[in-house]
Design a protein around this motif. Structure first.
Motif: not given
Ligand SMILES: Cc1ncc(COP(=O)(O)O)c(C=O)c1O
Length: 359
Positions: A228-232
């Motif tokens: 989720h962090a990597k994909n904003d």
């Protein structure tokens, strides 16, 4: 238009100004001829909404740069699983303070993934106060410590992190986020279902320190903070309308003087209710240690089940809604989240006084 005094525990009252703004913008958002619900989450217009919401939240809470803000789904309850899945990585052990029903549910889920140590509990007195906690209860090495900041059902609330510890501290702030200033840098992870102080139901906000992301390399994608962090927060379709509403609520909060401003109002609201309850000869507070009282969830009772029932029913008939206590706690509960106004609380106190006079 008819509006009642809404003391719902969640989904809960939203600021009227926000509802009216959303209503005005609904058919034609930003002059694009569509509503915000009808556009791609990857469109320029929606990206501005999501980035705006994040930046406002960072500003309101003073979130340091080494934390990620994630807009997820599945409610706070999914975080009961995602937290141990992502964070129980080294010792596979965590502390869970048992201060209420949701705290207990969080611990139950964590046991599926590792060892849970319960250093303190107030379950034996039906959570009528916060458990007594001392620093020496946390001597064992563990991956984190979890506590529920505001115990929504019982009306108790911690005043910050209850222990001095080097462990990452994880807090469920579902029913108090943005109601009072919090030093985010003291926490490893903060999470909240949005349906009380942020937005309509469906959105979950997770604020997580960088070093706690990606500790477990073998998680399903949707349950992995790193994905989720990597994909904003756009690995899949996010809950776009709730994020849009969150942005409007954050803008509204800034107009109230930010978290400090709303906190002053929240203290005034809580004080108005508790002062009356303490002076009343009919009502009394359910929390037996006054120092533990919540400023968001005010629980009280007459001590008589039938009279409590009648109170909630008559209140409802008089435009004061959702005052019946949670089914496992009984009595009454006024949830006075940020969007509940001083006038709402004043109307409640006036109604309680009149009920007391008649009974
Ligand atoms: C403190 C707290 N934690 C967790 C939950 C569960 O939240 P959700 O329904 O978003 O899973 C609630 C709901 O009221 C709550 O008050």
């Amino acid at each position: 238009m008819k509006r009642v005094h809404n003391f719902a525990a969640g989904p809960a009252a939203l600021p009227l100004e926000v509802l009216l703004k959303a209503q005005a913008e609904l058919p034609d958002f930003n002059g694009i001829g569509m509503s915000v619900m009808e556009i791609s989450h990857r469109s320029k217009d929606f990206k501005e909404v999501a980035e705006g919401a994040e930046s406002l939240l960072r500003d309101l809470m003073g979130i340091p740069d080494n934390y990620r803000v994630l807009f997820l789904q599945g409610g706070a309850s999914l975080q009961f699983d995602m937290i141990p899945m992502n964070l129980m990585s080294r010792t596979k052990r965590a502390y869970y303070i048992n201060s209420g029903n949701f705290a207990k549910k969080a611990a139950k889920e964590a046991r599926l993934f590792g060892e849970v140590i319960e250093p303190a509990s107030s379950e034996d007195c039906n959570y009528s106060h916060l458990p007594l906690i001392s620093d020496d209860m946390f001597s064992e090495d563990a991956d984190y410590l979890h506590f529920t900041y505001n115990n929504t059902i019982y009306g108790t609330e911690f005043r910050g992190i209850p222990v001095k510890t080097d462990l990452p501290v994880v807090s469920d702030m579902t029913s108090c986020i943005l109601s009072e200033p919090v030093d985010v840098s003291g926490y490893g992870l903060i999470y909240a279902g949005a349906q009380k102080n942020i937005a309509p139901a469906g959105l979950t906000v997770v604020i997580v320190r960088d070093d706690l992301i990606g500790l477990n390399p073998s998680l399903p994608s949707m349950l992995d903070y790193a994905v989720h962090a990597k994909n904003d927060s756009m690995y899949n379709t996010p809950t776009t309308f709730a994020i849009y509403m969150a942005k409007l609520v954050f803008e509204w909060l800034k107009e109230q003087g930010g978290v400090e401003g709303i906190h002053r109002i929240n203290l005034e609201k809580a004080d108005m209710l508790y002062s009356y309850i303490d002076s009343s000869s009919l009502f009394h507070g359910i929390v037996d240690n006054k120092a533990d009282r919540s400023i968001m969830s005010v629980t009280f009772t007459t001590g008589d089940k039938d009279l409590d029932e009648r109170f909630s029913k008559e209140a409802e008939e008089n435009g004061l809604t959702n005052l019946k206590g949670h089914r496992i706690a009984g009595g009454m509960r006024a949830s006075i989240y940020n969007a509940v106004t001083l006038e709402d609380c004043k109307a409640l106190v006036d109604f309680m006084k009149e009920f007391e006079r008649k009974n």
